[in-house]
Design a protein around this motif. Sequence first.
Motif, PDB file in Angstrom:
ATOM      1  N   GLN A  48       0.741  -1.132  -0.133  1.00 53.79           N
ATOM      2  CA  GLN A  48      -0.025   0.040   0.074  1.00 53.79           C
ATOM      3  C   GLN A  48       0.994   1.224  -0.091  1.00 53.79           C
ATOM      4  O   GLN A  48       0.639   2.214  -0.484  1.00 53.79           O
ATOM      5  CB  GLN A  48      -0.954   0.112   1.174  1.00 53.79           C
ATOM      6  CG  GLN A  48      -1.617   1.358   1.309  1.00 53.79           C
ATOM      7  CD  GLN A  48      -2.834   1.313   2.670  1.00 53.79           C
ATOM      8  OE1 GLN A  48      -2.944   0.373   3.039  1.00 53.79           O
ATOM      9  NE2 GLN A  48      -3.216   2.583   2.780  1.00 53.79           N
ATOM     10  N   GLN A  50       3.651   1.482  -1.108  1.00 49.72           N
ATOM     11  CA  GLN A  50       4.341   1.660  -2.564  1.00 49.72           C
ATOM     12  C   GLN A  50       3.475   2.449  -3.451  1.00 49.72           C
ATOM     13  O   GLN A  50       4.019   3.158  -4.315  1.00 49.72           O
ATOM     14  CB  GLN A  50       4.605   0.534  -3.102  1.00 49.72           C
ATOM     15  CG  GLN A  50       5.329   0.230  -4.617  1.00 49.72           C
ATOM     16  CD  GLN A  50       6.649   0.879  -4.653  1.00 49.72           C
ATOM     17  OE1 GLN A  50       7.409   0.393  -4.026  1.00 49.72           O
ATOM     18  NE2 GLN A  50       6.815   1.879  -5.678  1.00 49.72           N
ATOM     19  N   ARG A  51       2.026   1.976  -3.407  1.00 50.35           N
ATOM     20  CA  ARG A  51       1.051   2.616  -4.144  1.00 50.35           C
ATOM     21  C   ARG A  51       1.102   4.155  -3.950  1.00 50.35           C
ATOM     22  O   ARG A  51       0.862   4.786  -4.937  1.00 50.35           O
ATOM     23  CB  ARG A  51      -0.195   2.016  -4.143  1.00 50.35           C
ATOM     24  CG  ARG A  51      -0.124   0.769  -4.670  1.00 50.35           C
ATOM     25  CD  ARG A  51      -1.671   0.004  -4.727  1.00 50.35           C
ATOM     26  NE  ARG A  51      -2.198  -0.062  -3.447  1.00 50.35           N
ATOM     27  CZ  ARG A  51      -2.162  -1.350  -2.967  1.00 50.35           C
ATOM     28  NH1 ARG A  51      -1.301  -2.285  -3.476  1.00 50.35           N
ATOM     29  NH2 ARG A  51      -2.650  -1.545  -1.555  1.00 50.35           N
ATOM     30  N   GLN A  54       3.985   5.924  -5.410  1.00 48.69           N
ATOM     31  CA  GLN A  54       3.716   6.057  -6.800  1.00 48.69           C
ATOM     32  C   GLN A  54       2.934   7.167  -7.313  1.00 48.69           C
ATOM     33  O   GLN A  54       2.867   7.362  -8.411  1.00 48.69           O
ATOM     34  CB  GLN A  54       3.458   4.837  -7.597  1.00 48.69           C
ATOM     35  CG  GLN A  54       4.654   3.754  -7.365  1.00 48.69           C
ATOM     36  CD  GLN A  54       4.212   2.281  -7.865  1.00 48.69           C
ATOM     37  OE1 GLN A  54       3.076   2.047  -7.880  1.00 48.69           O
ATOM     38  NE2 GLN A  54       5.273   1.540  -8.244  1.00 48.69           N
ATOM     39  N   SER A  55       2.147   7.699  -6.272  1.00 48.27           N
ATOM     40  CA  SER A  55       1.064   8.693  -6.611  1.00 48.27           C
ATOM     41  C   SER A  55       1.626  10.001  -6.648  1.00 48.27           C
ATOM     42  O   SER A  55       0.857  10.846  -7.445  1.00 48.27           O
ATOM     43  CB  SER A  55      -0.210   8.527  -5.565  1.00 48.27           C
ATOM     44  OG  SER A  55       0.492   9.137  -4.375  1.00 48.27           O
TER      45      SER A  55
END
Length: 107
Positions: A48, A50-51, A54-55
Amino acid sequence: MLQAAEIQQRFSQIQQTINQAEEVTRNDQGAPSEIRDCIQKIAHEMPQAQRVMQSNDQSRMVECIDRLEEMGDEAKRMCRSQQPSPQVASVVTRVHDVLSDLKHQLH
């Protein structure tokens, strides 16, 4: 303040450190279960996180690192009270330090 790309690069290093910590605590039969569980909890948060990284949403990134750093604090506190093997203590300290360092650079 660090740029999003720099944060993502640092986060990649954090992931490697947490993976090492998870391996060390899993393989050390004498590692207190509370410390092992705490490291696993951090590792469980990583996909989570990591997401979020990346945002490129700076405020969410800071919030995410703050939350992970709190978990790192908890693991370090457990090390003080549980006195695990030097290997476990070292890797937990490393996890805490990389998270804390990034947190302080973000604030």
